[in-house]
Design an enzyme around this catalytic site. Structure first.
Site, PDB file in Angstrom:
ATOM      1  N   HIS A 133       1.593  -4.690  -3.616  1.00 25.06           N
ATOM      2  CA  HIS A 133       2.893  -4.532  -2.950  1.00 25.06           C
ATOM      3  C   HIS A 133       3.063  -5.692  -1.980  1.00 25.06           C
ATOM      4  O   HIS A 133       2.497  -5.687  -0.895  1.00 25.06           O
ATOM      5  CB  HIS A 133       2.951  -3.189  -2.220  1.00 25.06           C
ATOM      6  CG  HIS A 133       4.232  -2.964  -1.476  1.00 25.06           C
ATOM      7  ND1 HIS A 133       5.381  -2.548  -2.095  1.00 25.06           N
ATOM      8  CD2 HIS A 133       4.554  -3.129  -0.161  1.00 25.06           C
ATOM      9  CE1 HIS A 133       6.350  -2.447  -1.190  1.00 25.06           C
ATOM     10  NE2 HIS A 133       5.869  -2.802  -0.011  1.00 25.06           N
ATOM     11  N   ASP A 137       5.438  -7.641   0.339  1.00 18.06           N
ATOM     12  CA  ASP A 137       6.725  -7.677   1.030  1.00 18.06           C
ATOM     13  C   ASP A 137       7.275  -9.093   1.093  1.00 18.06           C
ATOM     14  O   ASP A 137       6.559 -10.030   1.467  1.00 18.06           O
ATOM     15  CB  ASP A 137       6.570  -7.148   2.458  1.00 18.06           C
ATOM     16  CG  ASP A 137       6.488  -5.638   2.500  1.00 18.06           C
ATOM     17  OD1 ASP A 137       7.280  -4.994   1.815  1.00 18.06           O
ATOM     18  OD2 ASP A 137       5.622  -5.109   3.230  1.00 18.06           O
ATOM     19  N   ASP A 150       8.502   1.851  -1.416  1.00 15.04           N
ATOM     20  CA  ASP A 150       8.381   1.613   0.014  1.00 15.04           C
ATOM     21  C   ASP A 150       9.648   1.846   0.834  1.00 15.04           C
ATOM     22  O   ASP A 150       9.545   2.044   2.036  1.00 15.04           O
ATOM     23  CB  ASP A 150       7.871   0.191   0.260  1.00 15.04           C
ATOM     24  CG  ASP A 150       7.147   0.060   1.599  1.00 15.04           C
ATOM     25  OD1 ASP A 150       6.673   1.088   2.111  1.00 15.04           O
ATOM     26  OD2 ASP A 150       7.064  -1.060   2.117  1.00 15.04           O
ATOM     27  N   HIS A 159      13.689  -4.377   1.749  1.00 17.19           N
ATOM     28  CA  HIS A 159      13.675  -3.177   2.586  1.00 17.19           C
ATOM     29  C   HIS A 159      13.058  -3.393   3.966  1.00 17.19           C
ATOM     30  O   HIS A 159      13.014  -2.443   4.764  1.00 17.19           O
ATOM     31  CB  HIS A 159      12.958  -2.033   1.854  1.00 17.19           C
ATOM     32  CG  HIS A 159      11.537  -2.343   1.475  1.00 17.19           C
ATOM     33  ND1 HIS A 159      11.206  -2.919   0.281  1.00 17.19           N
ATOM     34  CD2 HIS A 159      10.370  -2.144   2.135  1.00 17.19           C
ATOM     35  CE1 HIS A 159       9.894  -3.078   0.217  1.00 17.19           C
ATOM     36  NE2 HIS A 159       9.359  -2.608   1.332  1.00 17.19           N
TER      37      HIS A 159
END
Length: 831
Positions: free
Chosen positions: A48, A50, A164, A349
């Site tokens: 994951h 970001d 997320d 996000h």
């Protein structure tokens, strides 16, 4: 934002060893086989990453500033590829095409060939509360196009991976269904909702994204899903080791296999089970008592406004590029790409949500500013072609764009003396330092659809003193006619709808909540921060406290009733210019949070308070607008739908200096121009108009265009405007003529006629399906009268590849070779 040791955002499925073209399998055909006589456990290795959060996009990619967080995205991909090549059974999913596209650009041809043998799907992980659907569609479409151009059909995503974001909207589910996705996995749902679903075995469901309008649905699976089976495995086996192929648990044989979310979804579908349904949002979200993630609906209001405004700027840039038919020699494709990538990153996000570190917020804003500068070049090139009345006439003057008009600052114009004095509060905004404007010029303009109007302003020798406007302010339109009555201090006293002669008494207040301090040790000590809204006074609140799918035990009567804001026969409507949190805590009361400044970190990973201090370190000043409307319920949609769209796609002022007199100028240049030969129907919006770069879905001798049309009324909102409407593209545009069209999915990566989605059974039997039992359905589709006629139903968006008669030559530039530090956030590709 991730609370795991590793961070991710994009999903790649690296699947199998390199096949020959004849052996290549895509989609569900590429899945590892299951054993139907055993319990099959799908192991889904993933990461994951970001696209900015604690570190900037660049810092995450290169592994810089590891004292902040130990993460280097490029090394994940460098190390995982050899492991996948060595074993055809292994799988790996990766989420952010923003990072993958950059990594791909840096690889040799031989490595690209290797990876092309691995990829089989893709997508993006945007925020779902603070974003606008226009920008969400665009950023997905950009990622889809990268995958399609580089990996073909095997790069087409079938699953959404939203593990997320901090709550989930049914509009996102609707969008995914229209992309052609078969399922959605997410990670965050309210802790009470999760417990209820675990106890009732309803963690997996069919989600109606638009049940009242389109009727489509999506198979939905919360990511942290027990589903009644707990395996005694302390952690997932490392990717490079073989999983044990069978376990014996409670006399049941269990088969372990490397898998992907799409393969798991496919096996759920094969099981032919019956599923519960859902039709509301997963908002607001709380992960424990007193801990509602509703603060980020408003956090970093300046960035939220900048993202929203820049999206409108991006649309105008692409529209002008299309109308002027700019070519490779103008370099417009590359310029536009920079802003597209920056806007894609901003939908992440932890970007527009306002939940990043301060330095990362600055980086997002810088990317947007760079993208706007590049698009200003495109807009100038387009205006040079559209402004002159004669092709061989004099070139148009260069247009200047004042990006600081939000603080009443514009270097080009502020040497002149305008008419309306700035307020004292405006003149002392710290960020205006160095600007000398003391007044603004305000006048009414008329602008045609998809066009521009030119107004000449010059200094005069005389002086004319302006009088203050009356406290009675009238607004005239159909059906909206309203009068405001103010007291002597500028506060409202009464609103009157002059159309119905009905009035309501109104008061307004500007107040603030004190943020709750705390040490985060448990829910009752949860502080307010970038994510969390927890006011330090709640005793007076009369709360709403309702959730459709479970019995709510409310611990925060204010924060727990906040939502993201996008009897008498009257409706009071408030429209905002950016995402804001809001609630109706008391009957007859609307509360909107316009700004936040916190002195505590809320312990959700950022590690710093969200304390925007501004240039003078005294607190960031933000200017925004709210629009209020009072009217009859039956008529109010006609106002707020149209008015809201006009404000969202507000005109963009541009300035140039000239010594020409008006008569000379108007004889040489178009002072008013429209790209449409006729206006669209009042309930139809041209959502997308752009040149469609790169390989196209169907062969085209000239440069194809991409067009999206939307019906922006809901069903039964208005007696006339909520009805289906037919639009003809025949002879519609002023600078080009359409020869043929082909309908595509919403993400523009598949012909609509080729979209095939999995079919599901539901417990309530209320799932709407079409005659072929497909989940996605649009009702009342009328027979087209001509090949270029398009019928739209309420809330429907239809996407088309458009081929032109005598259009510009095909663009040859590969825009994806220029992925720079300004990249964007994308969902998942199965490699």
């Amino acid at each position: 934002m991730s609370m795991f040791a590793f961070v991710t955002c994009c999903l790649l499925c690296l699947c199998h060893a390199i096949p020959t073209s004849k052996e290549a399998k895509c989609g569900y055909d590429s899945c590892n086989p299951v054993k139907d006589d055993m319990i099959n456990v799908h192991l889904v290795p993933h990461t994951h990453d970001d696209v900015g959060w604690l570190k900037t996009v660049d810092q995450y990619y290169y592994g810089a500033r590891n004292e902040i967080q130990n993460a280097g995205v490029q090394y994940v991909l460098d190390s995982v590829i050899p492991a996948l090549v060595s074993d055809p059974n292994k799988r790996f999913i990766y989420v952010e095409i923003a990072f993958f596209a950059r990594w791909w650009r840096e690889q040799t041809d031989s490595m690209r060939h290797v990876v092309k043998g691995l990829v089989n799907s893709g997508w993006c992980m945007n925020d779902e509360a603070s974003t606008h659907y226009n920008a969400m569609i665009d950023q997905h479409a950009l990622g889809f196009e990268f995958l399609r151009q580089n990996f073909g059909e095997c790069g087409r995503p079938r699953i959404g991976w939203q593990i997320d974001p901090f709550g989930h909207s049914r509009e996102q589910a609707s969008m995914f269904a229209q992309f052609g996705f078969d399922g959605l996995f997410f990670g965050r749902l309210d802790y009470q909702d999760k417990n209820h679903r675990l106890n009732t075995s309803t963690m997996e469901m069919l989600w109606h994204g638009s049940p009242d309008n389109l009727g489509e649905a999506l198979q939905d699976k919360p990511y942290r899903d027990d589903n009644g089976l707990r395996l005694p495995i302390p952690e997932c086996p490392p990717l490079v080791q073989e999983p044990r192929q069978a376990y014996q648990i409670h006399q049941h044989a269990v088969n372990l296999l490397y898998s992907t979310p799409s393969c798991y979804t496919y096996q759920l579908n094969r099981a032919n089970k019956t599923w519960p349904t859902k039709s509301d949002d997963f908002f607001p979200y709380a992960d424990r008592e007193h801990t509602f993630w509703t603060g980020y609906f408003t956090s970093r209001a300046a960035l939220k406004g900048y993202v929203r405004e820049t999206n409108a700027f991006s649309q105008a840039c692409r529209q002008l590029d299309a109308m002027a038919k700019l070519t490779d020699s103008d370099n417009s494709t590359i310029n536009i790409q920079v802003l597209k990538e920056a806007m894609g990153v901003a939908q992440h996000h932890d970007a527009v949500s306002g939940t990043e570190k301060q330095q990362v917020a600055y980086d997002y804003a810088l990317r947007l500013a760079n993208g706007r500068n590049e698009c200003q070049k495109v807009m100038n090139d387009a205006m040079r072609k559209l402004l002159p009345k004669e092709k061989e006439g004099p070139a148009a003057m260069e247009m200047k764009y004042c990006d600081l008009l939000n603080i009443s600052a514009c270097t080009l114009t502020e040497q002149n003396k305008e008419m309306v004095p700035l307020t004292k509060r405006t003149t002392v905004i710290p960020e205006r330092k160095g600007h000398i404007a003391t007044s603004e010029l305000v006048f009414q303009v008329q602008i045609p659809a998809l066009g521009f109007s030119t107004y000449m302003v010059k200094m005069t020798q005389g002086k004319k003193k302006l009088t203050k406007s009356s406290n009675i302010r009238g607004f005239v339109g159909e059906p909206f006619v309203m009068k405001n009555k103010f007291d002597g201090k500028g506060n409202w006293e009464k609103l009157t709808d002059l159309h119905s002669k009905k009035s309501i008494n109104v008061t307004n207040d500007i107040v603030y909540y004190n943020g709750m301090p705390g040490n985060c040790s448990k829910g009752e000590f949860q502080p307010s921060g970038a994510y969390i809204f927890r006011p330090n006074e709640t005793s007076w609140v009369k709360s709403r406290d309702y959730r459709e799918t479970w019995d709510l035990n409310q611990t925060e009567p204010v924060a727990g009733n906040y939502y993201p804001d996008e009897g008498t026969g009257m409706q009071f409507t408030v429209m905002t210019d950016r995402s804001q949190g809001g609630a109706s805590i008391h009957d007859g009361e609307v509360e909107l949070m316009v700004h936040r400044r916190l002195l505590y970190d809320d312990c959700k990973g950022v590690g710093e308070p969200m304390n925007e201090t501004g240039a003078d370190q005294q607190g960031l000043i933000i200017r925004g607008k709210m629009y209020l409307h009072l009217g009859q319920t039956l008529d109010t949609a006609k106002f707020h739908r149209d008015f809201g769209l006009k404000k969202y796609m507000a005109p963009i002022p541009a300035f140039s200096e000239t010594n020409m007199k008006y008569q000379e100028y108007s004889a040489t240049y178009n002072t008013q121009w429209s790209g449409l030969k006729r206006e669209l129907p009042a309930n139809v919006h041209l959502l997308t108009l752009e040149q469609w770069g790169g390989p196209t879905l169907t062969p085209s001798a000239t440069q194809p265009y991409l067009i999206r049309l939307e019906h922006f009324y809901e069903m039964a909102e208005d007696a006339k405007l909520s009805l289906p409407v037919t639009v003809s593209l025949q002879d519609l545009f002023a600078t080009f003529t359409i020869d043929s069209i082909e309908e595509l999915t919403l993400g523009a990566n598949l012909a609509k006629a080729s979209m095939q989605r999995l079919k599901w059974n539901t417990m309530d039997g209320e799932l709407i399906t079409d005659k072929d039992k497909n989940v996605y359905k649009v009702e009342n589709r009328q027979k087209l009268e001509g090949p270029l006629d398009i019928t739209l139903n309420p809330m429907e968006i239809r996407t088309f590849q458009v081929n032109l008669k005598d259009g510009p030559p095909r663009q040859k530039v590969d825009r994806f070779t220029v992925f720079s530090a300004i990249i964007q956030c994308y969902d998942y590709i199965n490699i």
